[in-house]
Motif scaffolding. Sequence first.
Motif, PDB file in Angstrom:
ATOM      1  N   ARG A  52      64.165  33.611  28.411  1.00 60.88           N
ATOM      2  CA  ARG A  52      63.466  33.422  29.666  1.00 60.88           C
ATOM      3  C   ARG A  52      64.337  32.658  30.628  1.00 60.88           C
ATOM      4  O   ARG A  52      65.203  31.883  30.229  1.00 60.88           O
ATOM      5  CB  ARG A  52      62.137  32.731  29.479  1.00 60.88           C
ATOM      6  CG  ARG A  52      62.184  31.255  29.335  1.00 60.88           C
ATOM      7  CD  ARG A  52      60.774  30.731  29.347  1.00 60.88           C
ATOM      8  NE  ARG A  52      60.772  29.303  29.602  1.00 60.88           N
ATOM      9  CZ  ARG A  52      59.677  28.587  29.668  1.00 60.88           C
ATOM     10  NH1 ARG A  52      58.513  29.147  29.499  1.00 60.88           N
ATOM     11  NH2 ARG A  52      59.735  27.306  29.904  1.00 60.88           N
ATOM     12  N   TYR A  83      61.031  47.049  24.554  1.00 61.20           N
ATOM     13  CA  TYR A  83      61.363  45.927  25.418  1.00 61.20           C
ATOM     14  C   TYR A  83      60.178  45.598  26.318  1.00 61.20           C
ATOM     15  O   TYR A  83      59.309  46.445  26.576  1.00 61.20           O
ATOM     16  CB  TYR A  83      62.614  46.231  26.265  1.00 61.20           C
ATOM     17  CG  TYR A  83      62.423  47.352  27.257  1.00 61.20           C
ATOM     18  CD1 TYR A  83      62.082  47.081  28.583  1.00 61.20           C
ATOM     19  CD2 TYR A  83      62.577  48.681  26.876  1.00 61.20           C
ATOM     20  CE1 TYR A  83      61.889  48.110  29.497  1.00 61.20           C
ATOM     21  CE2 TYR A  83      62.393  49.710  27.774  1.00 61.20           C
ATOM     22  CZ  TYR A  83      62.051  49.424  29.088  1.00 61.20           C
ATOM     23  OH  TYR A  83      61.848  50.443  29.984  1.00 61.20           O
ATOM     24  N   MET A  85      59.761  43.426  29.949  1.00 63.06           N
ATOM     25  CA  MET A  85      60.398  42.697  31.058  1.00 63.06           C
ATOM     26  C   MET A  85      59.357  42.551  32.148  1.00 63.06           C
ATOM     27  O   MET A  85      58.991  43.534  32.790  1.00 63.06           O
ATOM     28  CB  MET A  85      61.598  43.467  31.610  1.00 63.06           C
ATOM     29  CG  MET A  85      62.762  43.597  30.678  1.00 63.06           C
ATOM     30  SD  MET A  85      64.089  44.634  31.347  1.00 63.06           S
ATOM     31  CE  MET A  85      64.673  43.642  32.725  1.00 63.06           C
ATOM     32  N   VAL A  90      62.361  38.319  37.139  1.00 60.58           N
ATOM     33  CA  VAL A  90      62.992  38.546  35.837  1.00 60.58           C
ATOM     34  C   VAL A  90      64.419  39.059  36.080  1.00 60.58           C
ATOM     35  O   VAL A  90      64.700  39.665  37.114  1.00 60.58           O
ATOM     36  CB  VAL A  90      62.154  39.533  34.988  1.00 60.58           C
ATOM     37  CG1 VAL A  90      62.243  40.944  35.506  1.00 60.58           C
ATOM     38  CG2 VAL A  90      62.540  39.471  33.531  1.00 60.58           C
ATOM     39  N   SER A  92      67.984  40.805  34.082  1.00 59.83           N
ATOM     40  CA  SER A  92      68.418  42.150  33.698  1.00 59.83           C
ATOM     41  C   SER A  92      68.586  42.260  32.186  1.00 59.83           C
ATOM     42  O   SER A  92      68.850  41.271  31.503  1.00 59.83           O
ATOM     43  CB  SER A  92      69.765  42.482  34.351  1.00 59.83           C
ATOM     44  OG  SER A  92      69.676  42.439  35.747  1.00 59.83           O
ATOM     45  N   LEU A  93      68.463  43.489  31.708  1.00 60.21           N
ATOM     46  CA  LEU A  93      68.744  43.824  30.317  1.00 60.21           C
ATOM     47  C   LEU A  93      69.784  44.935  30.336  1.00 60.21           C
ATOM     48  O   LEU A  93      69.568  45.976  30.963  1.00 60.21           O
ATOM     49  CB  LEU A  93      67.475  44.305  29.602  1.00 60.21           C
ATOM     50  CG  LEU A  93      67.671  44.789  28.162  1.00 60.21           C
ATOM     51  CD1 LEU A  93      68.105  43.643  27.253  1.00 60.21           C
ATOM     52  CD2 LEU A  93      66.394  45.438  27.638  1.00 60.21           C
ATOM     53  N   SER A 113      61.237  43.482  37.159  1.00 56.88           N
ATOM     54  CA  SER A 113      60.023  43.695  36.380  1.00 56.88           C
ATOM     55  C   SER A 113      59.840  45.173  36.042  1.00 56.88           C
ATOM     56  O   SER A 113      59.963  46.041  36.901  1.00 56.88           O
ATOM     57  CB  SER A 113      58.811  43.185  37.167  1.00 56.88           C
ATOM     58  OG  SER A 113      57.655  43.241  36.365  1.00 56.88           O
ATOM     59  N   GLN A 114      59.552  45.433  34.764  1.00 59.36           N
ATOM     60  CA  GLN A 114      59.340  46.810  34.298  1.00 59.36           C
ATOM     61  C   GLN A 114      57.884  47.028  33.882  1.00 59.36           C
ATOM     62  O   GLN A 114      57.551  48.091  33.359  1.00 59.36           O
ATOM     63  CB  GLN A 114      60.261  47.106  33.112  1.00 59.36           C
ATOM     64  CG  GLN A 114      61.732  46.879  33.391  1.00 59.36           C
ATOM     65  CD  GLN A 114      62.300  47.864  34.384  1.00 59.36           C
ATOM     66  OE1 GLN A 114      62.100  49.060  34.278  1.00 59.36           O
ATOM     67  NE2 GLN A 114      63.015  47.352  35.377  1.00 59.36           N
ATOM     68  N   GLY A 139      70.927  39.933  27.774  1.00 62.30           N
ATOM     69  CA  GLY A 139      69.902  39.518  28.720  1.00 62.30           C
ATOM     70  C   GLY A 139      70.537  38.625  29.759  1.00 62.30           C
ATOM     71  O   GLY A 139      71.324  37.734  29.420  1.00 62.30           O
ATOM     72  N   ILE A 149      62.438  38.237  29.135  1.00 65.33           N
ATOM     73  CA  ILE A 149      62.756  39.545  28.561  1.00 65.33           C
ATOM     74  C   ILE A 149      62.553  39.442  27.050  1.00 65.33           C
ATOM     75  O   ILE A 149      63.046  38.498  26.415  1.00 65.33           O
ATOM     76  CB  ILE A 149      64.208  39.942  28.860  1.00 65.33           C
ATOM     77  CG1 ILE A 149      64.440  40.011  30.384  1.00 65.33           C
ATOM     78  CG2 ILE A 149      64.546  41.286  28.201  1.00 65.33           C
ATOM     79  CD1 ILE A 149      65.904  40.183  30.766  1.00 65.33           C
TER      80      ILE A 149
END
Length: 160
Positions: A52, A83, A85, A90, A92-93, A113-114, A139, A149
């Motif tokens: 986080r 995953y 997110m 937030v 990135s991944l 955000s996903q 992350g 994430i």
Amino acid sequence: HCSFEFDLCGWQQDEEDDFDWNLRTSSTTLVGPGPAADHTLQEPSGHYLFIRSSFLQLPGQTARISSPVLSRRNTNCQIHFYYHMYGAHVGSLIVYQRTTGKEETILLSLTGSQGNFWQHKALILAADGEEDFQVVFEGIAGKGPQDGIALDDLTFSREC
């Protein structure tokens, strides 16, 4: 297959990043980010990997975790994972395929955000090179102290 219920299953924290992925449950968190339950058990007591954004990390700092080494002889090898997110800020991944010679190829890059739910991805791992390889999850911390994430159920297909 790694559900993170007991340990990291051979996945290793990178030494050259800024901070680590943490094993965590939703039931032990104070008010804060992250899924209400893990993906495996669909329970607050279930474990998953989590980073986080917080005062401990600056925006842009990275946490990386790497799979065990896979043979270059594998064909039709895939990694499946879930995953989560969520949050206004937030980070990135990024998922890489890294050869034993440290050459990295980006397989997936997600930023922002996903959605506040677990999502599934399956990525094909190219095994046409001269070297064995690993999968790396990176992350990147965002700007929001309450945004995070999460990863769960990292599974290599039988072909791996």
